[in-house]
Design an enzyme around this catalytic site. Structure first.
Site, PDB file in Angstrom:
ATOM      1  N   LYS A 242      41.390  31.871  27.434  1.00  9.97           N
ATOM      2  CA  LYS A 242      42.446  31.912  28.450  1.00  9.97           C
ATOM      3  C   LYS A 242      42.151  30.883  29.539  1.00  9.97           C
ATOM      4  CE  LYS A 242      43.199  34.126  32.314  1.00  9.97           C
ATOM      5  NZ  LYS A 242      43.976  33.125  33.053  1.00  9.97           N
TER       6      LYS A 242
ATOM      7  N   GLU B  72      45.527  30.187  35.199  1.00  3.21           N
ATOM      8  CA  GLU B  72      46.981  30.154  35.351  1.00  3.21           C
ATOM      9  C   GLU B  72      47.442  28.871  36.054  1.00  3.21           C
ATOM     10  OE1 GLU B  72      48.917  30.845  39.139  1.00  3.21           O
ATOM     11  OE2 GLU B  72      47.288  32.278  38.811  1.00  3.21           O
TER      12      GLU B  72
ATOM     13  N   GLY C 170      34.047  32.049  37.223  1.00  2.00           N
ATOM     14  CA  GLY C 170      35.002  32.313  38.290  1.00  2.00           C
ATOM     15  C   GLY C 170      34.353  33.072  39.428  1.00  2.00           C
TER      16      GLY C 170
ATOM     17  N   THR D  14      32.896  36.171  41.845  1.00  2.00           N
ATOM     18  CA  THR D  14      31.984  37.304  41.651  1.00  2.00           C
ATOM     19  C   THR D  14      32.768  38.588  41.410  1.00  2.00           C
ATOM     20  OG1 THR D  14      30.619  36.271  43.320  1.00  2.00           O
ATOM     21  CG2 THR D  14      30.013  38.490  42.709  1.00  2.00           C
ATOM     22  N   GLU D  15      33.812  38.727  42.214  1.00  2.00           N
ATOM     23  CA  GLU D  15      34.616  39.943  42.146  1.00  2.00           C
ATOM     24  C   GLU D  15      35.163  40.165  40.732  1.00  2.00           C
ATOM     25  OE1 GLU D  15      38.019  39.192  44.458  1.00  2.00           O
ATOM     26  OE2 GLU D  15      38.685  41.277  44.495  1.00  2.00           O
TER      27      GLU D  15
ATOM     28  N   GLY E 215      34.041  38.658  38.020  1.00  2.00           N
ATOM     29  CA  GLY E 215      32.893  38.780  37.120  1.00  2.00           C
ATOM     30  C   GLY E 215      32.451  40.228  37.001  1.00  2.00           C
TER      31      GLY E 215
ATOM     32  N   GLU F  93      29.298  33.108  34.937  1.00  2.00           N
ATOM     33  CA  GLU F  93      28.881  32.023  35.823  1.00  2.00           C
ATOM     34  C   GLU F  93      29.757  32.143  37.065  1.00  2.00           C
ATOM     35  OE1 GLU F  93      28.732  29.495  38.035  1.00  2.00           O
ATOM     36  OE2 GLU F  93      29.694  28.035  36.701  1.00  2.00           O
TER      37      GLU F  93
ATOM     38  N   CYS G 100      31.338  25.438  41.768  1.00  2.00           N
ATOM     39  CA  CYS G 100      30.372  26.532  41.839  1.00  2.00           C
ATOM     40  C   CYS G 100      29.031  26.001  42.334  1.00  2.00           C
ATOM     41  CB  CYS G 100      30.230  27.200  40.489  1.00  2.00           C
ATOM     42  SG  CYS G 100      29.870  26.030  39.185  1.00  2.00           S
TER      43      CYS G 100
ATOM     44  N   GLN H 105      44.180  28.946  48.431  1.00  3.28           N
ATOM     45  CA  GLN H 105      42.846  28.398  48.688  1.00  3.28           C
ATOM     46  C   GLN H 105      42.851  27.576  49.983  1.00  3.28           C
ATOM     47  OE1 GLN H 105      39.764  28.597  46.955  1.00  3.28           O
ATOM     48  NE2 GLN H 105      40.711  30.285  45.882  1.00  3.28           N
TER      49      GLN H 105
ATOM     50  N   GLU I 233      32.362  36.541  53.737  1.00  8.15           N
ATOM     51  CA  GLU I 233      32.105  37.117  52.419  1.00  8.15           C
ATOM     52  C   GLU I 233      32.659  36.343  51.255  1.00  8.15           C
ATOM     53  OE1 GLU I 233      32.174  40.996  51.280  1.00  8.15           O
ATOM     54  OE2 GLU I 233      31.650  41.795  53.231  1.00  8.15           O
TER      55      GLU I 233
END
Ligand code: NAP
Ligand code: MG
Length: 518
Positions: A194, A197, A247, A249-250, A252, A270, A304, A351, A401
């Protein structure tokens, strides 16, 4: 990158009047979505819609998984294919990417806003080299013969895991696609991928090349769509054996949870970091200035690996900041399709807003804005390369955060990641031990860098840094041969290099009883 080279000598983007591939790719065929829905993809440089893409959802993912499962069954053409032939197919795909290189680079730039030469050289080079590297591995993946106790003989075999899902981010769409697909196919797996988007176009063009290269149907399936629908279906699918994700952390964490609640599929993650650079007074100063700035603002800071926390030894701090400002002035902001441009727009309004909000908070809380700090033009997604000095631990920009800016703390209350915007944050330190402690004071551990001319210091400090990669006197030096991945909450597992093969293989131990001890 284009500095000093006449525009005429540079590779040029192609004219894209109409994007050819906008559908779901399953079994080497193009499909419309079962729901009938499509979604638009935009050019972040202009805000214009490029085209509509078929939107895969759970049912389309199911169809793709069925195709991938059938293609990896024992007796299938893919499973019966010689490993060397798998390698040849990967080389064939790399050849086709070379052929379509300008088109792929143009599509990548249109969809992401990254400068064309960066797409052409860095992203395409990295993608093609990754394919060729894993093409070479295909017939060199083997087990061991083991000296076991008593009268037994044991050998191991490395077998494919099966159907591998991949969920790709928007910052390096083509490169991340290859980092996942190439080792998966080299090991004999099949894949359901995938793309993000925001950036589905290069992935879909690769679908066409997969077919042209001669891969059997079902080996590679591409399902453009949204995270909470298509992405979540991959993560929780009962018939996917492994998922690789890059992508936030959330998300992940959601992927791991989905694996735990479904079929315990393997998960590699990652997730970025809050990457420290330590610049010692004995370094090559100009090199350190240029590399750390590239580290911070490369790809509009949407990396990253972004150099989020630059610690500079006190005695060279002022000079380092001064030179960083001079270097930032040379960055060329402009149309990403113009080969002279070195800095494009952010990927999306969302962003952009997050980054501007953090820049504002930095100004309000009293960090010293040394350069940039504003949007470029009105109603665009461009942000000036920005430099802050004098950031203090209590500031929001130092510990925010989710949104990655200057996020670091020295008080142990670390929670953030890199800002994902073109913002450089420069701190000073007095002692080596202090720099190491501050660098490690993070729940992330993806990459770090050390700038010094003392090899002894470089090795001592690199041994102490808790990151999956340490760069010495360089930054973003990524190679297909070198493993990449994080300590701590930067993720699990490794991509690239020989190490990635383990993520895509099962190890089978075959033990044979012998009539006597050998
Ligand atoms: P994200 O949501 O983590 O997106 C990464 C990928 O995961 C995309 O393909 C996304 O699909 C998919 N996804 C989203 N929700 C999902 C779910 N519930 N289940 C399965 N897959 C899901 O990242 P983002 O929102 O695009 O960016 C937000 C922040 O993430 C950035 O500011 C940055 O901090 C971080 N980020 C890190 C990296 C990296 O290289 N480590 C890359 C990108 C972003 P959609 O296409 O629908 O979003
Ligand atoms: Mg787009």
């Amino acid at each position: 990158m284009a500095e000093g080279i006449p525009a005429l000598l540079l590779p040029q983007p192609v004219k894209v009047h109409e994007v050819r591939h906008t559908k779901i790719f399953i079994n080497n065929e193009w499909h419309t979505s079962i729901s009938g829905r499509t979604f638009p993809t935009f050019n972040p440089a202009t805000g214009a819609k490029i085209c509509d893409v078929e939107e895969a959802d759970k049912e389309d993912v199911d169809k793709a998984v069925q195709a991938a499962r059938a293609a990896e069954q024992r007796g299938s053409p893919w499973r019966r294919m010689d490993a060397s032939s798998r390698g040849r197919l990967l080389h064939q795909l790399a050849d086709l990417m070379e052929r379509d290189r300008r088109l792929l680079a143009t599509l990548e730039t249109l969809d992401t806003g990254k400068p064309f030469l960066q797409s052409f050289f860095i992203d395409l080079d990295g993608s093609i080299k990754t394919l060729r590297y894993y093409a070479g591995w295909a017939d060199k993946i083997h087990g061991k013969s083991l000296p076991v106790d008593e009268s037994f003989m044991c050998f191991t075999k490395h077998e494919p895991v099966g159907v591998c899902g991949a969920i790709i981010p928007w910052n390096f769409p083509l490169l991340m696609f290859m980092w996942k697909m190439a080792p998966a196919l080299s090991c004999g797996n099949t894949v359901v991928i995938k793309p993000a988007e925001q950036t589905p176009l290069t992935a879909l063009h690769i679908g066409a090349l997969i077919k042209e290269a001669g891969f059997p149907p079902g080996v590679v399936n591409i399902v453009p769509g949204f995270g909470p629908t298509a992405g979540a279906s991959i993560a929780s699918h009962m018939d996917i054996d492994k998922v690789a994700f890059t992508g936030s952390t959330e998300i992940g964490q959601l992927i791991k949870e989905a694996s735990a609640k479904s079929n315990l599929k393997r998960v590699t993650l990652e997730l970025g970091g809050k990457n420290p650079c330590i610049v010692f007074a004995d370094c090559d100063l100009q090199l350190a200035v240029e590399e750390t700035q590239k580290g911070a603002v490369y790809n509009q800071g949407q990396c990253c690996t972004a150099a989020s926390r630059i610690f500079v030894e006190e005695s060279i701090y002022e000079e380092f900041v001064r030179r960083s400002i001079e270097t930032a002035k040379k960055i060329v902001i402009g149309d990403p399709l113009d080969p002279q441009t070195s800095h494009g727009p952010q990927i999306s309004r969302q962003q952009f807003d997050k980054i501007m909000d953090l820049i504002e908070s930095g100004k309000e809380e009293g960090a010293r804005l040394e350069y940039g700090g504003s949007a470029v033009g009105e109603k665009t997604l461009y942000i000036q390369p920005t430099i802050f000095s004098g950031v203090k631990d209590h500031m929001r920009i130092a510990k925010e955060e989710v949104y990655n800016l200057f996020q670091f703390t020295t008080d142990g209350s670390d929670t953030g990641m890199e800002i994902f915007g073109p913002v450089q944050c420069i701190f000073s330190f007095k002692r080596q031990q202090e720099a190491i402690e501050r660098a490690n004071n993070s729940k992330y551990g993806l990459v770090s860098a050390v700038f010094t001319t003392s090899m002894d210091r470089a090795l001592t400090v690199s041994a102490a840094l808790e990151t999956g990669t340490v760069w010495i006197n360089c930054y973003n030096a990524l190679h297909a041969q070198t493993p990449f991945g994080g300590y701590k909450m930067s993720g699990n597992g490794r991509e690239l290099g020989e190490y990635a093969l383990a993520e895509y293989s099962e190890v089978k131990a075959v033990t044979i009883k012998l009539s006597e001890t050998l």
